[in-house]
Design an enzyme around this catalytic site. Structure first.
Site, PDB file in Angstrom:
ATOM      1  CG  ASP A  69     -26.732  -5.456 -46.670  1.00 28.99           C
ATOM      2  OD1 ASP A  69     -26.053  -4.826 -47.480  1.00 28.99           O
ATOM      3  OD2 ASP A  69     -27.327  -6.505 -46.948  1.00 28.99           O
ATOM      4  CG  ASP A 103     -26.250  -7.383 -53.972  1.00 28.19           C
ATOM      5  OD1 ASP A 103     -25.146  -6.909 -53.646  1.00 28.19           O
ATOM      6  OD2 ASP A 103     -27.104  -7.734 -53.135  1.00 28.19           O
TER       7      ASP A 103
END
Length: 431
Positions: free
Chosen positions: A246, A175
């Site tokens: 997301d 990430d």
């Protein structure tokens, strides 16, 4: 000046609207020296090995469980992948997302698994997964902290990569939260350098570790030129990349989940020109399962993701998977479209506010065509053979991959009376 860490899109409500810089106060210390881009360490094209010749398939806990994760939950879901036959159909990589670690590194600077959540440690978890014939995936961050404020890899890339290799990790998802941008350097330069460092560290271990890069998700709202540039170098340093927001979490309403599926489809469908075989655009997780979505909605996501040659990574409770969800996820004909050896992402051939049509060439000369009704009313959708890129032929055999129905067409490819939120997926053979 304080560094400006960046938060992961979609992990908080604010992330559903834009990728924004977090407050400068999140990090008290100045940016580490290793955060400053080093042109000498810029990624070289083609240097990361091609470890994902087909779009990866598997399971990740994040969308369904978030931080409510432990050893038992992971292994129970892994066993369910095997028991339901989904592992045998390709869902083999089990990835543990954020929150698996302790809040601090160990005395030697090493990453430490949370001793309550994972009492036997991560090497043990990997051994158990491998004994089931599965692969072991793990999460980290190229910043100082992960999105949930656990230790990040910045300044520890070599050590963390070596530790993952020692644990026999097969897949790393990196990430990009809490990345400090040093004065005099751009955000894009900083991300490129840090992901390049992690890429080299993983490669230097000598272990084949598939690398999932999240960098593009942090540039979706920075303008297409920069966004596409980041996707370009992500394809150099890794095997797949998260492109944008997301997908919605389990706690979201069914309407919000459906909206996020459509949103992620629409942005990812426009990126087909930036994908190439073995390097995959990733529009995030599949939500088929106990999510409140309808059969038509979960089938649409599965069909559209397959058309886009997207990674098929389920994020649900596999232990309680309904027969309906298992049927959607396990449809071997739809999976075959996703996993087709030609490795081409289907492209949009026509769309309007309530529908979209995609065409995807397949290795054996067939063409997959998806007709998606994203609107609220039943519609008949069609596309000409020329627009779909089909070769001229006297007729075309159509195999509807969800129902199994087989028909013929002498002209246009038509899907009649398509219900709202449904997708008709054909495999079309000329002649």
């Amino acid at each position: 000046m304080s560094p400006s860490p960046v938060s992961r899109p979609g992990r908080a409500l604010a992330g559903l609207t834009a990728v924004a810089a977090c407050s400068a106060g999140l990090l008290a210390a100045p940016a580490p020296a290793s955060a400053a881009p080093d042109p000498a360490r810029a990624p070289a094209a083609g240097t990361y090995p091609n470890l994902a010749p087909r779009p990866p398939m598997g399971w990740n806990n994040w969308s369904y469980y978030m931080c409510d994760i432990n050893e038992k939950t992971v292994l129970d879901n892994a066993r369910a992948l095997v028991r339901t036959g989904l592992a045998g159909k390709g869902y083999r990589t089990v990835t543990i997302d954020d929150c698996w670690m302790g809040r601090a590194r160990g005395s030697r600077g090493e990453l430490v698994a949370d001793p309550v959540k994972f009492p036997h440690g991560m090497a043990y978890l990997g051994r158990q997964l491998h004994r089931m014939g599965l692969k072991f995936g793990i999460y980290e961050d190229v910043g100082t902290l992960t999105c949930e404020k656990f230790p990040g890899s910045l300044g520890h890339f070599q050590e963390d990569a070596a530790q993952f290799a020692e644990w026999k990790v097969d897949y790393v998802k990196a990430d990009g939260c809490n990345v400090p941008v040093a004065p005099g350097h751009t955000k894009e330069e900083t991300y490129r350098d840090l992901y390049g460092q992690m890429s080299r560290a993983l490669r230097d271990t000598g272990r084949p570790i598939t690398f999932s890069v999240s960098a593009p998700a942090y540039f979706q709202f920075d303008g297409d030129t920069v966004w596409h540039q980041v996707i370009g170098w992500s394809a150099e340093v890794g095997n797949l990349w998260r492109g944008g927001r997301d997908v919605a979490l389990q706690q979201s309403t069914p309407a919000a989940k459906w909206s996020s599926i459509v949103y992620n489809f629409r942005y990812n469908a426009k990126l087909s020109g930036l994908q190439k075989p073995g390097r995959w655009n990733d529009p995030d997780f599949l939500l088929a399962g106990d999510t409140g979505l309808t059969r038509e909605e979960i089938q649409s996501q599965m069909s559209l993701w397959a058309m886009m040659a997207a990674p098929l990574i389920s994020s649900t409770d596999v232990t309680g998977l309904s027969g309906q969800a298992r049927s959607v996820l396990g449809n071997k004909n739809v999976i075959a479209v996703d996993q087709d050896a030609l490795g081409v992402q289907g492209h949009l051939v026509q769309q309007d506010d309530g529908s979209a049509v995609l065409a995807k060439p397949l290795r054996n000369g067939d063409t997959a065509i998806a007709l998606f009704n994203s609107g609220a009313t039943t519609r008949t959708l069609s596309v000409t053979t020329a627009a779909a890129g089909l070769p001229q032929a006297g007729s075309y055999r159509l195999h509807e991959l969800v129902t199994g129905r087989r028909t013929r067409s002498g002209g246009d490819i038509v899907a009649r009376d398509v219900p709202p939120h449904s997708t008709v997926l054909y495999r079309v053979t000329p002649g």
